[in-house]
Design a protein around this motif. Structure first.
Motif, short mmCIF file in Angstrom:
data_model
loop_
_atom_site.label_atom_id
_atom_site.label_comp_id
_atom_site.label_asym_id
_atom_site.label_seq_id
_atom_site.Cartn_x
_atom_site.Cartn_y
_atom_site.Cartn_z
N ALA A 5 0.83 -1.20 0.00
CA ALA A 5 0.00 0.00 0.00
C ALA A 5 0.87 1.25 0.00
CB ALA A 5 -0.92 0.01 1.22
N ILE A 6 0.56 2.16 -0.90
CA ILE A 6 1.19 3.48 -0.94
C ILE A 6 0.16 4.49 -0.46
CG2 ILE A 6 2.16 5.27 -2.41
CD1 ILE A 6 3.16 3.06 -4.28
N ILE A 7 0.46 5.17 0.63
CA ILE A 7 -0.45 6.19 1.16
C ILE A 7 0.15 7.56 0.89
CG2 ILE A 7 -1.55 7.09 3.24
CD1 ILE A 7 -1.67 4.26 4.31
N LEU A 8 -0.56 8.34 0.10
CA LEU A 8 -0.04 9.63 -0.36
C LEU A 8 -0.37 10.75 0.62
CD1 LEU A 8 -1.15 9.23 -4.08
CD2 LEU A 8 1.18 9.01 -3.18
N GLY A 9 0.69 11.45 1.04
CA GLY A 9 0.49 12.53 1.99
C GLY A 9 1.43 13.69 1.78
N ALA A 10 1.78 13.97 0.52
CA ALA A 10 2.79 14.99 0.22
C ALA A 10 2.20 16.27 -0.35
CB ALA A 10 3.82 14.42 -0.75
N ARG A 15 -5.84 24.42 0.29
CA ARG A 15 -7.27 24.70 0.50
C ARG A 15 -7.70 24.54 1.96
NH1 ARG A 15 -9.73 21.08 -4.27
NH2 ARG A 15 -7.82 19.93 -3.80
N MET A 16 -6.85 23.91 2.76
CA MET A 16 -7.16 23.76 4.18
C MET A 16 -6.85 25.04 4.96
SD MET A 16 -8.45 21.96 6.53
CE MET A 16 -8.66 20.33 5.81
N LYS A 17 -6.07 25.95 4.36
CA LYS A 17 -5.69 27.20 5.01
C LYS A 17 -5.03 26.95 6.36
CE LYS A 17 -9.59 29.49 2.75
NZ LYS A 17 -10.87 30.22 2.93
N SER A 18 -4.11 25.97 6.36
CA SER A 18 -3.41 25.61 7.59
C SER A 18 -1.91 25.80 7.38
CB SER A 18 -3.70 24.15 7.95
OG SER A 18 -2.90 23.71 9.02
N ASP A 19 -1.20 26.09 8.47
CA ASP A 19 0.24 26.27 8.35
C ASP A 19 0.99 24.95 8.45
OD1 ASP A 19 -0.24 25.75 10.98
OD2 ASP A 19 0.87 27.47 11.79
N LYS A 20 0.27 23.84 8.54
CA LYS A 20 0.89 22.53 8.55
C LYS A 20 0.09 21.59 7.67
CE LYS A 20 -1.46 20.90 12.77
NZ LYS A 20 -1.24 20.35 14.13
N SER A 21 0.63 20.42 7.38
CA SER A 21 -0.05 19.45 6.54
C SER A 21 -1.43 19.13 7.13
CB SER A 21 0.77 18.15 6.45
OG SER A 21 0.00 17.13 5.86
N LYS A 22 -2.43 19.10 6.25
CA LYS A 22 -3.78 18.77 6.72
C LYS A 22 -3.84 17.36 7.31
CE LYS A 22 -5.28 17.17 2.12
NZ LYS A 22 -6.15 17.47 0.96
N ARG A 54 6.02 15.09 2.47
CA ARG A 54 7.01 16.14 2.21
C ARG A 54 8.17 15.96 3.18
NH1 ARG A 54 3.32 21.50 2.58
NH2 ARG A 54 3.02 20.57 4.64
N GLU A 55 9.37 16.29 2.73
CA GLU A 55 10.53 16.17 3.60
C GLU A 55 10.36 16.98 4.88
OE1 GLU A 55 15.44 16.49 3.33
OE2 GLU A 55 14.18 17.02 1.60
N SER A 56 9.72 18.14 4.77
CA SER A 56 9.52 19.01 5.93
C SER A 56 8.55 18.43 6.95
CB SER A 56 9.02 20.38 5.48
OG SER A 56 7.78 20.26 4.77
N ASP A 57 7.74 17.44 6.53
CA ASP A 57 6.75 16.84 7.43
C ASP A 57 7.22 15.52 8.04
OD1 ASP A 57 4.81 18.84 7.04
OD2 ASP A 57 4.06 17.85 5.22
N LEU A 70 6.08 0.76 9.06
CA LEU A 70 5.95 1.29 7.70
C LEU A 70 7.26 1.93 7.28
CD1 LEU A 70 5.60 4.50 8.50
CD2 LEU A 70 3.23 3.85 8.81
N SER A 71 7.32 2.34 6.03
CA SER A 71 8.49 3.06 5.53
C SER A 71 8.02 4.36 4.89
CB SER A 71 9.27 2.21 4.52
OG SER A 71 8.44 1.84 3.43
N TYR A 72 8.97 5.25 4.63
CA TYR A 72 8.65 6.56 4.08
C TYR A 72 9.44 6.83 2.81
CZ TYR A 72 6.71 7.66 8.72
OH TYR A 72 5.99 7.66 9.88
N CYS A 73 8.86 7.68 1.96
CA CYS A 73 9.63 8.29 0.89
C CYS A 73 9.06 9.68 0.67
CB CYS A 73 9.60 7.45 -0.39
SG CYS A 73 8.06 7.52 -1.30
N PHE A 74 9.81 10.52 -0.02
CA PHE A 74 9.38 11.90 -0.21
C PHE A 74 8.58 12.05 -1.51
CE2 PHE A 74 13.45 12.86 2.25
CZ PHE A 74 12.78 12.85 3.47
N GLY A 75 7.66 13.00 -1.50
CA GLY A 75 6.82 13.23 -2.65
C GLY A 75 7.53 14.00 -3.75
N GLY A 76 6.89 14.00 -4.92
CA GLY A 76 7.42 14.75 -6.07
C GLY A 76 6.60 16.00 -6.30
#
Length: 225
Positions: A5-10, A15-22, A54-57, A70-76
Motif C-alpha cells: 500500500a502506498i499512502i499519499l500525503g505529500a 485549500r485547508m488554510k493551515s500552516d501545517k499538513s492537513k 514532504r521532507e519538511s513533514d 511502515l516506511s517513508y519516501c518523499f513526494g514529487g
C-alpha cells in the motif's frame, strides 16, 4: 510475493488554510494520517505500507505514526511523481494499492473488496454513483452536454493495480510526457480496463476546514471515536 500500500500525503494543503499538513490535523483527537494508516495496518492482505510525505513533514509524521510498521519516501512535484517515488523503492509485488492519506474514513470492507476485484481483473478502484446531474461546459461556461447520470461513478481511493501493469502504464506515460492526476487514467491510457467497486459515501477526502466536522459526524454515526 506481496501486496503493498502506498499512502499519499505529500500535498501542500493549500485549500485547508493551515500552516501545517492537513494530514496532521486532528479528527476527534487523532491525526488524519494516523486514522488512514490504522485502517490499512489492520488488513492481513497488505504486507507493507509506504507513506509518501514532504521532507519538511517527516519528523511530524514519524512522531504521529511511531506505533506502526511502515516506511517513508518523499513526494514529487505531482501526484504521479509521488507515486513513482514510492514505486521505485519496490523490487516486486503482486498488487499495488494506492490511497489518499486524506481519506481517513475508508473502511476495511472497501479495501478488501477492491483487492478482490483487482486480483481477478488486474485493476480496480472504489467508487460511488454520482448524486447530482453533471454538465459538460465549454470555455465560455456554456453547457454543451449532459451525461446520463446512471452511467457516472465518482472514483475515490483505494485504486489497486497489478504491479507489472502499473509499471508498464507509468513507462508509457513517461515516454508520452504525460502526467495524470488519477492513477486509473494512467492505466486506462495504457489500454487496460479498470473496474469500479461499490464504495461508501462516507469515504470523504479531507480538503477544506469544513470537512473536519463532517468527518467527526460520520464517526459519530458509525459509533466510532
Amino acid at each position: 510475493m506481496s501486496n503493498i500500500a502506498i499512502i499519499l500525503g505529500a500535498g501542500n494543503s493549500t485549500r485547508m488554510k493551515s500552516d501545517k499538513s492537513k494530514l496532521l490535523l486532528e479528527i476527534n483527537g487523532k491525526a488524519v494520517i494516523e486514522r488512514t494508516v490504522a485502517v490499512f495496518s489492520k488488513i492481513d492482505l497488505i504486507d507493507e505500507i509506504i507513506v509518501v510525505c514532504r521532507e519538511s513533514d517527516l519528523d511530524d509524521f514519524e512522531s504521529v505514526l511511531f506505533d506502526y510498521e511502515l516506511s517513508y519516501c518523499f513526494g514529487g512535484n505531482t501526484r504521479q511523481e509521488s507515486v513513482m517515488n514510492a514505486v521505485d523503492t519496490i523490487d516486486e509485488c503482486d498488487l499495488l494499492i494506492i490511497h489518499d492519506g486524506a481519506r481517513p474514513l475508508v473502511t476495511e470492507k472497501e479495501i478488501t473488496d477492491t483487492i478482490a476485484v483487482a486480483r481477478n481483473k488486474g485493476a480496480a478502484a472504489v467508487g460511488v454513483p454520482v448524486k447530482d446531474t453533471i454538465k459538460v461546459v465549454d470555455g465560455n461556461m456554456q453547457i454543451i452536454d449532459t451525461p446520463e447520470r446512471s452511467s457516472l461513478i465518482s472514483i475515490r481511493t483505494p485504486q489497486i493495480f497489478d504491479f507489472e501493469t502499473y509499471l508498464g502504464a507509468a513507462q508509457l506515460a513517461k515516454e508520452q510526457s504525460r502526467d495524470f492526476t488519477d492513477d486509473c487514467r494512467l492505466v486506462e491510457n495504457y489500454g487496460k480496463p479498470v473496474y469500479a467497486v461499490p464504495g461508501d459515501y462516507s469515504n470523504i477526502k479531507i480538503t477544506t476546514p469544513e470537512d473536519i466536522p463532517v468527518a467527526e459526524n460520520i464517526l459519530k454515526m458509525r459509533g466510532e471515536r
